[in-house]
Write an enzyme that holds these catalytic residues in place. Structure first.
Site, PDB file in Angstrom:
ATOM      1  N   TYR A  50      20.419 127.386 -69.448  1.00 30.47           N
ATOM      2  CA  TYR A  50      21.182 128.324 -68.605  1.00 30.47           C
ATOM      3  C   TYR A  50      21.334 127.788 -67.186  1.00 30.47           C
ATOM      4  O   TYR A  50      22.121 128.313 -66.390  1.00 30.47           O
ATOM      5  CB  TYR A  50      20.528 129.710 -68.538  1.00 30.47           C
ATOM      6  CG  TYR A  50      20.325 130.416 -69.871  1.00 30.47           C
ATOM      7  CD1 TYR A  50      20.942 129.967 -71.043  1.00 30.47           C
ATOM      8  CD2 TYR A  50      19.518 131.545 -69.968  1.00 30.47           C
ATOM      9  CE1 TYR A  50      20.745 130.609 -72.257  1.00 30.47           C
ATOM     10  CE2 TYR A  50      19.318 132.190 -71.182  1.00 30.47           C
ATOM     11  CZ  TYR A  50      19.925 131.718 -72.326  1.00 30.47           C
ATOM     12  OH  TYR A  50      19.718 132.363 -73.524  1.00 30.47           O
ATOM     13  N   LYS A  75      13.232 128.291 -72.449  1.00 29.96           N
ATOM     14  CA  LYS A  75      13.470 127.679 -73.763  1.00 29.96           C
ATOM     15  C   LYS A  75      13.793 126.201 -73.647  1.00 29.96           C
ATOM     16  O   LYS A  75      14.470 125.778 -72.702  1.00 29.96           O
ATOM     17  CB  LYS A  75      14.646 128.388 -74.455  1.00 29.96           C
ATOM     18  CG  LYS A  75      14.612 129.909 -74.360  1.00 29.96           C
ATOM     19  CD  LYS A  75      15.724 130.595 -75.122  1.00 29.96           C
ATOM     20  CE  LYS A  75      15.768 132.083 -74.814  1.00 29.96           C
ATOM     21  NZ  LYS A  75      16.617 132.433 -73.657  1.00 29.96           N
ATOM     22  N   HIS A 108      14.863 126.640 -78.458  1.00 28.02           N
ATOM     23  CA  HIS A 108      16.086 127.443 -78.313  1.00 28.02           C
ATOM     24  C   HIS A 108      16.865 127.569 -79.633  1.00 28.02           C
ATOM     25  O   HIS A 108      17.303 128.651 -80.001  1.00 28.02           O
ATOM     26  CB  HIS A 108      16.956 126.828 -77.210  1.00 28.02           C
ATOM     27  CG  HIS A 108      17.864 127.809 -76.542  1.00 28.02           C
ATOM     28  ND1 HIS A 108      18.234 127.693 -75.221  1.00 28.02           N
ATOM     29  CD2 HIS A 108      18.493 128.919 -76.996  1.00 28.02           C
ATOM     30  CE1 HIS A 108      19.041 128.697 -74.909  1.00 28.02           C
ATOM     31  NE2 HIS A 108      19.214 129.448 -75.964  1.00 28.02           N
TER      32      HIS A 108
HETATM   33  P1  NAD Z   1      24.606 141.442 -74.417  1.00 28.50           P
HETATM   34  O1  NAD Z   1      24.711 142.101 -75.741  1.00 28.50           O
HETATM   35  O2  NAD Z   1      23.506 141.784 -73.496  1.00 28.50           O
HETATM   36  O3  NAD Z   1      26.005 141.650 -73.751  1.00 28.50           O
HETATM   37  C1  NAD Z   1      26.251 141.433 -72.416  1.00 28.50           C
HETATM   38  C2  NAD Z   1      27.584 142.099 -72.102  1.00 28.50           C
HETATM   39  O4  NAD Z   1      27.411 143.512 -72.138  1.00 28.50           O
HETATM   40  C3  NAD Z   1      28.067 141.753 -70.716  1.00 28.50           C
HETATM   41  O5  NAD Z   1      29.449 141.497 -70.838  1.00 28.50           O
HETATM   42  C4  NAD Z   1      27.821 143.003 -69.901  1.00 28.50           C
HETATM   43  O6  NAD Z   1      28.800 143.194 -68.937  1.00 28.50           O
HETATM   44  C5  NAD Z   1      27.880 144.095 -70.945  1.00 28.50           C
HETATM   45  N1  NAD Z   1      26.997 145.221 -70.583  1.00 28.50           N
HETATM   46  C6  NAD Z   1      25.683 145.134 -70.226  1.00 28.50           C
HETATM   47  N2  NAD Z   1      25.193 146.362 -69.985  1.00 28.50           N
HETATM   48  C7  NAD Z   1      26.203 147.235 -70.185  1.00 28.50           C
HETATM   49  C8  NAD Z   1      26.306 148.648 -70.088  1.00 28.50           C
HETATM   50  N3  NAD Z   1      25.263 149.392 -69.724  1.00 28.50           N
HETATM   51  N4  NAD Z   1      27.491 149.223 -70.369  1.00 28.50           N
HETATM   52  C9  NAD Z   1      28.541 148.469 -70.744  1.00 28.50           C
HETATM   53  N5  NAD Z   1      28.520 147.134 -70.849  1.00 28.50           N
HETATM   54  C10 NAD Z   1      27.356 146.517 -70.576  1.00 28.50           C
HETATM   55  O7  NAD Z   1      24.649 139.878 -74.777  1.00 28.50           O
HETATM   56  P2  NAD Z   1      24.200 138.518 -74.108  1.00 28.50           P
HETATM   57  O8  NAD Z   1      24.424 138.504 -72.666  1.00 28.50           O
HETATM   58  O9  NAD Z   1      24.782 137.438 -74.882  1.00 28.50           O
HETATM   59  O10 NAD Z   1      22.660 138.469 -74.439  1.00 28.50           O
HETATM   60  C11 NAD Z   1      21.665 138.951 -73.599  1.00 28.50           C
HETATM   61  C12 NAD Z   1      20.611 137.900 -73.340  1.00 28.50           C
HETATM   62  O11 NAD Z   1      20.123 137.352 -74.557  1.00 28.50           O
HETATM   63  C13 NAD Z   1      21.102 136.689 -72.568  1.00 28.50           C
HETATM   64  O12 NAD Z   1      21.199 136.911 -71.197  1.00 28.50           O
HETATM   65  C14 NAD Z   1      20.041 135.675 -72.911  1.00 28.50           C
HETATM   66  O13 NAD Z   1      18.894 135.891 -72.112  1.00 28.50           O
HETATM   67  C15 NAD Z   1      19.770 136.004 -74.358  1.00 28.50           C
HETATM   68  N6  NAD Z   1      20.549 135.139 -75.286  1.00 28.50           N
HETATM   69  C16 NAD Z   1      19.857 134.238 -76.027  1.00 28.50           C
HETATM   70  C17 NAD Z   1      20.520 133.401 -76.909  1.00 28.50           C
HETATM   71  C18 NAD Z   1      19.731 132.439 -77.717  1.00 28.50           C
HETATM   72  O14 NAD Z   1      20.318 131.569 -78.359  1.00 28.50           O
HETATM   73  N7  NAD Z   1      18.420 132.528 -77.729  1.00 28.50           N
HETATM   74  C19 NAD Z   1      21.914 133.463 -77.046  1.00 28.50           C
HETATM   75  C20 NAD Z   1      22.600 134.398 -76.285  1.00 28.50           C
HETATM   76  C21 NAD Z   1      21.910 135.240 -75.425  1.00 28.50           C
END
Ligand code: NAD
Length: 275
Positions: A50, A75, A108
């Site tokens: 990230y 990760k 990761h």
């Molecule tokens: P998420 O499901 O958290 O979606 C984020 C989206 O939801 C953003 O566009 C945000 O604006 C919106 N959102 C957040 N809160 C909201 C609310 N209260 N109302 C309306 N919309 C809202 O998905 P993400 O960001 O992909 O995942 C979260 C975390 O998971 C990442 O930040 C990361 O730390 C982790 N992640 C890990 C991997 C992995 O391969 N291990 C991959 C992707 C994400």
């Protein structure tokens, strides 16, 4: 709002709601994480990939919150699997975060086409003995990947962090986790904007019944299911909204109606296809 926590297999506890910083630019990460900590998050999820570990660490230090009260995950990047570089990558993460230790260090992605994840995991098992990592785990591992690392090293990961949201609930994987005492972390807990999870009728109905938002219902469903959810938002209001999902309880019927939304369809990358 007090966020419930779960005990990991190494003994340390992990809060069931964590603030994810994927796609938060390094220039704004320190402020976002400071705001998340102000709002009440005590669990931050980052990754070397990230590009914002240093800013996460700076925010934790600037917050003045005692180190042991904040749970920080990072990760190993996919191109650091190769034998020999894992120790260096881990040390660079420790240096970038500059928090003394890492609460949870994850592989990761398994990158099964390279077929070195067992050796990577074997190297990981050395990181907890001197306290540099409190716990070690994996991310995006499927059952055969988990089975192999457990069989070949005898060490079970503390967590597996995977794509998981109302239309992709990972039931088979979760059953395997339960048998082995592995906690499940949900990434894309709100569907990552890939579908309108907020308008699904059982979620809207529960939100109306409790006077909360759909996002709060989805996050409460994760926590009440026993998962660790990692929502991401750059807006302080939404950070608060998401954290406050810990403050009410869904009924058994409301939980069952959300359980029924599972289509077992993955929306993001299949770990087996990653190069
Ligand atoms: P998420 O499901 O958290 O979606 C984020 C989206 O939801 C953003 O566009 C945000 O604006 C919106 N959102 C957040 N809160 C909201 C609310 N209260 N109302 C309306 N919309 C809202 O998905 P993400 O960001 O992909 O995942 C979260 C975390 O998971 C990442 O930040 C990361 O730390 C982790 N992640 C890990 C991997 C992995 O391969 N291990 C991959 C992707 C994400």
């Amino acid at each position: 709002t007090s966020v419930p926590s779960l005990a990991l297999n190494a003994g340390n506890r992990i809060p069931q709601l964590g603030f994810g910083v994927f796609l938060i630019k390094p220039e704004v990460t320190q402020q976002a994480v400071e705001e998340a900590l102000e709002v009440g998050y005590r669990h931050i999820d980052t990754a070397t990939g990230y590009g914002n570990e240093a800013e996460v660490g700076a925010a934790v230090r600037a917050s003045g919150i005692p180190r042991e009260e904040v749970f920080v995950t990072t990760k190993l990047k996919n191109d650091h699997h190769a034998a020999g570089d894992i120790e260096g990558a881990f040390q660079r993460s420790l240096d970038a975060l500059d928090l003394g230790y890492i609460d949870l260090y994850l592989i990761h992605w398994p990158m099964p086409k390279n077929d070195v994840y067992v050796e990577t995991w074997r190297t990981f098992t050395g990181f907890t003995s001197d306290g540099r990592a409190k716990s070690i785990g994996v991310s995006n591992f499927k059952i055969p990947h988990l089975q192999r690392i457990i069989d070949e090293t005898g060490v079970t990961p503390a967590v597996n962090q995977v794509e998981l949201h109302p239309t992709f609930q990972q039931r088979e994987l979760r059953a395997f986790h339960e048998q082995h005492g592995i906690e499940t972390e949900a990434w894309a807990p709100l569907g990552q904007g890939r579908y309108d999870v907020f308008s699904l009728p059982p979620i809207v109905a529960a939100a109306e019944a409790h006077g909360v938002t759909s996002a709060q219902v989805v996050l409460r469903w994760h926590v009440q299911t026993g998962l660790i959810a990692l929502p991401k938002s750059s807006s302080k209001d939404r950070m608060r909204e998401n954290l406050e999902s810990a403050g009410f309880e869904l009924t058994a019927d409301q939980m069952a109606a959300i359980d029924d939304l599972d289509q077992n369809v993955r929306l993001a990358a299949d770990p087996d296809d990653m190069n």
